[in-house]
Design an enzyme around this catalytic site. Structure first.
Site, PDB file in Angstrom:
ATOM      1  N   VAL A  11      14.711  30.332 -62.544  1.00  0.00           N
ATOM      2  CA  VAL A  11      14.363  30.100 -63.964  1.00  0.00           C
ATOM      3  C   VAL A  11      15.629  29.155 -64.342  1.00  0.00           C
ATOM      4  CG1 VAL A  11      14.604  31.207 -66.172  1.00  0.00           C
ATOM      5  CG2 VAL A  11      13.094  32.115 -64.355  1.00  0.00           C
ATOM      6  N   LYS A  35      25.319  27.917 -54.300  1.00  0.00           N
ATOM      7  CA  LYS A  35      24.333  27.368 -54.874  1.00  0.00           C
ATOM      8  C   LYS A  35      24.822  26.058 -55.861  1.00  0.00           C
ATOM      9  CE  LYS A  35      21.125  31.232 -55.536  1.00  0.00           C
ATOM     10  NZ  LYS A  35      20.400  31.934 -56.356  1.00  0.00           N
ATOM     11  N   LEU A 162       7.332  30.488 -66.693  1.00  0.00           N
ATOM     12  CA  LEU A 162       6.903  29.783 -65.779  1.00  0.00           C
ATOM     13  C   LEU A 162       6.384  30.527 -64.408  1.00  0.00           C
ATOM     14  CD1 LEU A 162       9.346  30.009 -63.249  1.00  0.00           C
ATOM     15  CD2 LEU A 162      10.481  28.522 -64.968  1.00  0.00           C
ATOM     16  N   GLU A 164       6.575  30.247 -60.202  1.00  0.00           N
ATOM     17  CA  GLU A 164       7.174  29.597 -59.082  1.00  0.00           C
ATOM     18  C   GLU A 164       6.137  28.940 -58.418  1.00  0.00           C
ATOM     19  OE1 GLU A 164       9.229  32.886 -56.875  1.00  0.00           O
ATOM     20  OE2 GLU A 164      10.334  33.469 -58.327  1.00  0.00           O
ATOM     21  N   ASN A 235       3.022  40.099 -68.450  1.00  0.00           N
ATOM     22  CA  ASN A 235       3.133  40.242 -67.076  1.00  0.00           C
ATOM     23  C   ASN A 235       2.379  41.650 -66.709  1.00  0.00           C
ATOM     24  OD1 ASN A 235       4.337  37.966 -66.282  1.00  0.00           O
ATOM     25  ND2 ASN A 235       6.486  38.820 -65.817  1.00  0.00           N
ATOM     26  N   CYS A 287       8.457  39.375 -60.170  1.00  0.00           N
ATOM     27  CA  CYS A 287       8.307  39.906 -61.501  1.00  0.00           C
ATOM     28  C   CYS A 287       7.600  40.874 -61.784  1.00  0.00           C
ATOM     29  CB  CYS A 287       7.666  38.643 -62.322  1.00  0.00           C
ATOM     30  SG  CYS A 287       9.213  37.236 -62.510  1.00  0.00           S
TER      31      CYS A 287
END
Ligand code: NAD
Length: 496
Positions: A11, A35, A162, A164, A235, A287
Site C-alpha cells: 500500500v 526495501k 487498491l 494487489e 472486505n 486482507c
C-alpha cells in the site's frame, strides 16, 4: 503538498508513488533498510505491475525520496500517511504494534507551530483513529513536554481499496475516496491533496491509461469510526460474496448444475452484481482473512455475535480442503504420488503469498506423503524465501511441472495457464487428472484434450444434459476483460 508515507509495502509504496506522480513532494520511509535501498535504486521491493515505471516518473520529476529516517521526513511534512502492516494475532485480534510504534514516532518528530494531518491508511479496527491521536500526543509530551500545547495536528482515516496486481490502476482511477475525521481542516487538506485524482486532471502515464468511462471520483466524508468501518465492511462483504458462490457451487456439484452458469444468471441482477462471484478453492491474501477476523473480534468485544462473519470464515476454511478431497476421490492414496501445482500467489499479478491457498495445499500434500512440483510465473522466489521449510520441487514452467505427475491442480488463475496446450500437457503426465481450483478451463475442452477434469461447483455438460452441443470457448477467454497494466506487461514479457 509535502507528504510522508510511513511503510513502503504493497500500500505505502503505491500510495507514495501515485501522490508524487500527481505533483506532491513525497518521502517514503520504512524501518526496513533493504526495501529503502532497493527503492532508491528504482527497484520495487514487491511485484506490482507499473510500480517501478511510476516511481521512475516521480524520480525524474524529483518528487519522491526514500529514507529510513522517519523523524526527519515527518517533521517537514504537512500530511503523514501511516501505511504499516496490521496483521492478525492468533486470536483474530489485530496486531497494532506497528501502528502504535509509527504513531509515537510521528508525535516525537513533530515541530510546534505547524499543522500536521496524520492519516491512517492502514486497515485498523474502529477506535484506532482515537488511539493514534493519543499516541501522537504521547510522543509529543515525551519529547517536548514544556511546549506540548503549541503542537497542532488532526487525525484522519483514509482507508485503501487498491487490489494487489492492479494497484496502480486502482489508485489512479479509484471508485471512491473515503475521508473520515472530526477535523474540517484535516478533511479540507486531504480534499486538496486528492484534487488531481478526484478531478482526474492529471495526464495519465502511458502504461496506465485512463479508462474510457472514468470521470470524477466521488469523495465520501465521514466520521473517523464510519471510515474505519467502511473498509472492514467492504472486505467482509466481498469475502462473503465469494463464500456464497462457493456454497452455491458445493450445492451445484451435488445437484448436477454449473456454478458458473448460476452465478452469471444471478450476477446480471443489478441488485446482486457480477463481481466476486467466482467459486473456487476460496479466498486468500493479506486482507480478507485478517479483516473479517478483526471485525468479528470487534463485534465480540461489543457483545455482538456476528454470525454471518463467522459463517463466512468457516465456509472459506472448509473450501480450502476441496482440492485434497477431489484428489483423494480421483487417486485414493496420495502417499508417494506426484502432484503438480500451477500457481502459488494468492491471485494473479502479485507475488504475495500471505494466506495463499497454495501454501496450505502444499503443506497438506507433503504431510500426506506426496511429492509436490510447483510453477508460478512470479511468486516462486518469494515462496523459496518465505517457505524454505517446504520441500517443493520448483519448475521452470507449467509443462515441466506436470512431467510424470499423477495429478495437476490449477491453484492461481494466471492467464498464461489458460493459454496452455492441454493436449500436450496431458501427454506429459503419468495420469492426466486435472483439478481446476479456479474454474479456469472449459471442462469439455479439457476432457477432449485427454484430461480427467474436475472443477469446483461444476458438473460436465454431458452429465447435466446428455446433449452433444459444441463446447464453449474456455472460461478464461469468455471472461477476458480489457488488458490492464499487468496483462500488457506480462504479455510483452512472454512475447505475446
Ligand atoms: P506490508 O507488510 O506489505 O508493508 C508494511 C510496511 O510497513 C513494511 O515494509 C514494514 O517494514 C513497514 N513498517 C512497519 N512498522 C513500521 C514503522 N514503525 N515505521 C516505518 N515502517 C514500518 O503491508 P501492506 O500490504 O502494504 O498493508 C499495509 C496496510 O494496508 C495494512 O493495514 C493492510 O491491511 C492495508 N491494506 C492492504 C492492502 C493490500 O492489498 N495489501 C489493501 C488495502 C489495505
Amino acid at each position: 503538498m509535502k507528504v510522508t508515507v510511513i511503510g513502503v509495502g504493497y500500500v505505502g509504496a503505491v500510495t507514495g508513488a501515485c501522490l508524487a506522480f500527481l505533483g506532491h513532494r513525497v518521502t517514503c520511509v520504512d524501518v526496513d533498510g533493504g526495501k529503502i535501498d532497493k527503492l532508491r535504486r528504482g527497484e520495487s521491493p514487491i511485484y506490482e505491475p507499473g510500480l517501478e515505471e511510476l516511481i521512475a516518473l516521480a524520480q525524474e520529476r524529483g518528487a519522491i525520496d526514500f529514507d529510513t529516517d522517519v523523524a526527519t521526513a515527518v517533521r517537514n511534512s504537512e500530511v503523514v500517511f501511516i501505511a504499516v502492516g496490521t496483521p492478525s494475532l492468533p486470536s483474530g485480534e489485530t496486531n497494532l504494534a506497528y501502528l502504535e510504534s509509527a504513531a509515537r514516532t510521528v508525535g516525537s518528530a513533530m515541530e510546534p507551530g505547524r499543522f500536521y494531518v496524520v492519516v491512517n491508511k492502514s486497515t485498523v479496527p474502529v477506535g484506532c483513529g482515537n488511539l493514534v491521536e493519543a499516541l501522537v500526543r504521547e510522543g509529543i509530551t515525551q519529547t517536548q513536554p514544556a511546549a506540548a500545547a503549541k503542537f497542532d495536528f488532526a487525525v484522519a482515516s483514509n482507508p485503501e481499496f487498491l487490489r494487489e496486481g492492479s494497484a496502480i490502476d486502482d489508485s489512479l482511477y479509484p471508485g471512491r475516496i473515503v475521508l473520515g475525521s472530526a477535523s474540517t481542516r484535516a478533511i479540507s487538506t486531504l480534499t486538496e491533496l486528492y484534487r488531481p485524482l478526484t478531478e482526474q486532471s492529471f495526464a495519465p502515464p502511458s502504461f496506465a491509461p485512463r479508462p474510457a468511462d472514468m470521470t470524477k471520483v466521488p469523495v465520501i466524508s465521514t466520521s473517523l469510526a464510519s471510515a474505519e468501518m467502511i473498509k472492514y465492511s467492504a472486505n467482509a462483504f466481498l469475502a462473503l460474496k465469494i463464500g456464497f458462490a462457493n456454497e452455491m457451487g458445493n450445492i451445484c456439484e451435488r445437484v448436477g448444475a454449473d456454478v458458473i452458469e448460476v452465478m452469471k444468471g444471478i450476477g446480471l441482477d443489478s441488485r446482486i452484481g457480477s463481481g466476486f462471484l467466482n467459486a473456487g478453492i476460496g479466498w486468500g491474501g493479506s486482507c480478507f482473512g485478517k479483516d473479517v477476523s478483526s471485525l468479528l473480534h470487534t463485534a465480540t468485544e461489543y457483545g455482538y455475535e456476528a454470525r454471518i462473519l463467522e459463517a463466512s470464515l468457516a465456509v472459506n476454511k472448509m473450501q480450502r480442503s476441496v482440492v485434497i478431497q477431489k484428489l483423494q476421490e480421483k487417486l485414493f492414496i496420495l502417499k508417494g504420488r506426484t502432484i503438480a501445482l500451477l500457481g502459488l500467489a494468492f491471485k494473479p499479478y502479485t507475488d504475495d503469498l500471505r494466506d495463499a491457498p497454495s501454501i496450505q495445499i502444499a503443506e497438506r500434500l507433503l504431510r500426506m506423503g506426496a511429492r509436490v512440483r510447483v510453477f508460478d510465473p512470479i511468486a516462486m522466489e518469494a515462496c523459496q524465501a518465505q517457505h524454505a521449510d517446504l520441500k517443493l520441487c520448483y519448475c521452470e514452467n507449467a509443462p515441466q511441472a506436470v512431467i510424470g505427475a499423477d495429478a495437476v491442480v490449477l491453484v492461481t488463475e494466471w492467464p498464461e495457464f489458460a493459454a496452455l496446450d492441454l493436449t500436450e500437457l496431458a501427454k506429459k503426465m503419468k495420469r492426466p487428472v486435472l483439478i481446476d481450483g479456479r474454474n479456469l478451463f472449459d471442462p469439455e475442452l479439457a476432457m477432449q484434450a485427454g484430461f480427467e477434469y474436475t472443477g469446483v461447483g461444476r458438473a460436465s455438460r454431458q452429465a447435466r444434459t446428455g446433449d452433444s452441443e459444441p463446447a464453449q470457448p474456455p472460461v478464461a477467454a469468455r471472461r477476458a476483460p480489457a488488458r490492464s497494466v499487468a496483462e500488457t506487461q506480462l504479455a510483452a514479457k512472454a512475447g505475446r
